[in-house]
Design a protein around this motif. Structure first.
Motif, PDB file in Angstrom:
ATOM      1  N   ARG A 113       3.282   6.168   3.525  1.00 45.37           N
ATOM      2  CA  ARG A 113       2.482   5.050   4.036  1.00 45.37           C
ATOM      3  C   ARG A 113       1.296   5.586   4.838  1.00 45.37           C
ATOM      4  NH1 ARG A 113       6.031   0.862   6.999  1.00 45.37           N
ATOM      5  NH2 ARG A 113       6.544   0.414   4.836  1.00 45.37           N
ATOM      6  N   LYS A 114       0.173   4.855   4.759  1.00 46.45           N
ATOM      7  CA  LYS A 114      -1.021   5.214   5.550  1.00 46.45           C
ATOM      8  C   LYS A 114      -0.772   5.003   7.010  1.00 46.45           C
ATOM      9  CE  LYS A 114      -4.553   4.460   2.144  1.00 46.45           C
ATOM     10  NZ  LYS A 114      -5.783   3.868   1.782  1.00 46.45           N
ATOM     11  N   GLY A 163      -1.637  13.480   3.815  1.00 47.65           N
ATOM     12  CA  GLY A 163      -2.260  12.526   4.732  1.00 47.65           C
ATOM     13  C   GLY A 163      -1.518  11.225   4.905  1.00 47.65           C
ATOM     14  N   LEU A 164      -0.369  11.057   4.249  1.00 47.89           N
ATOM     15  CA  LEU A 164       0.425   9.828   4.358  1.00 47.89           C
ATOM     16  C   LEU A 164       1.734  10.132   5.078  1.00 47.89           C
ATOM     17  CD1 LEU A 164      -0.108   8.587   0.695  1.00 47.89           C
ATOM     18  CD2 LEU A 164      -1.314   7.803   2.738  1.00 47.89           C
ATOM     19  N   THR A 213       4.102  14.305   7.402  1.00 43.60           N
ATOM     20  CA  THR A 213       2.889  13.810   6.759  1.00 43.60           C
ATOM     21  C   THR A 213       2.726  14.562   5.450  1.00 43.60           C
ATOM     22  OG1 THR A 213       1.867  13.409   8.904  1.00 43.60           O
ATOM     23  CG2 THR A 213       0.405  13.493   7.015  1.00 43.60           C
ATOM     24  N   THR A 226       0.804  -1.224   0.000  1.00 41.46           N
ATOM     25  CA  THR A 226       0.000   0.000   0.000  1.00 41.46           C
ATOM     26  C   THR A 226       0.841   1.280   0.000  1.00 41.46           C
ATOM     27  OG1 THR A 226      -0.147  -0.105   2.410  1.00 41.46           O
ATOM     28  CG2 THR A 226      -1.960  -1.099   1.148  1.00 41.46           C
ATOM     29  N   ASP A 227       2.163   1.160   0.079  1.00 42.09           N
ATOM     30  CA  ASP A 227       3.035   2.334   0.078  1.00 42.09           C
ATOM     31  C   ASP A 227       2.969   3.056  -1.263  1.00 42.09           C
ATOM     32  OD1 ASP A 227       3.776   1.645   2.627  1.00 42.09           O
ATOM     33  OD2 ASP A 227       5.845   1.107   2.119  1.00 42.09           O
TER      34      ASP A 227
END
Length: 130
Positions: free
Chosen positions: A129-130, A109-110, A106, A75-76
């Motif tokens: 990343r989340k 948002g990641l 950040t 997911t990165d």
């Protein structure tokens, strides 16, 4: 014009070109929280300062052969941004001061997991990343 300026000029042109990367280029907003000094007048709290920076970049995914499930997860996201286009923002307006992303920031948002520069110091590549 040095190699760095040449690369940045060509990348900026590709970012603007409707037949190039223009449709993939997105606004980038980074946030860094800097812990403050211990302040006994505030009841022992350490107020933090928030630094915001903005620019534009291309967000992409990692190739399957790069994903190891540990350092790089499926997911990165990978961000490519021009170093000369990331500016510190004050009140929503960019200043003349350039910014560089660091681990822990950040961006859109990641969370920034890793940051590297190309050999000519023209671009930043950030692992998000989340």
């Amino acid at each position: 014009m040095g190699m760095r300026e040449e690369i940045q000029a060509e990348m900026a042109e590709a970012f603007d070109d409707p037949d190039g990367l223009a449709d993939a280029v997105k606004p980038v907003e980074g946030v860094r929280k800097i812990p403050g000094e211990y302040d006994p007048d505030l009841g022992g709290e350490t107020p933090e300062t928030t630094v915001t920076y903005m620019g534009r970049g291309v967000l992409g995914s990692y190739l399957s052969k790069e994903i190891d499930g540990s350092l790089i997860q499926t997911t990165d996201k990978k961000l490519l941004a021009l170093q000369n286009e990331l500016f510190v923002s004050e009140g929503g307006a960019p200043t003349a001061m350039l910014a560089s992303p660091v681990i822990g920031d950040t961006i859109n948002g990641l969370r920034v997991m890793n940051v590297s520069a190309d050999p000519a110091d023209a671009t930043w590549t950030a692992q998000l990343r989340k």
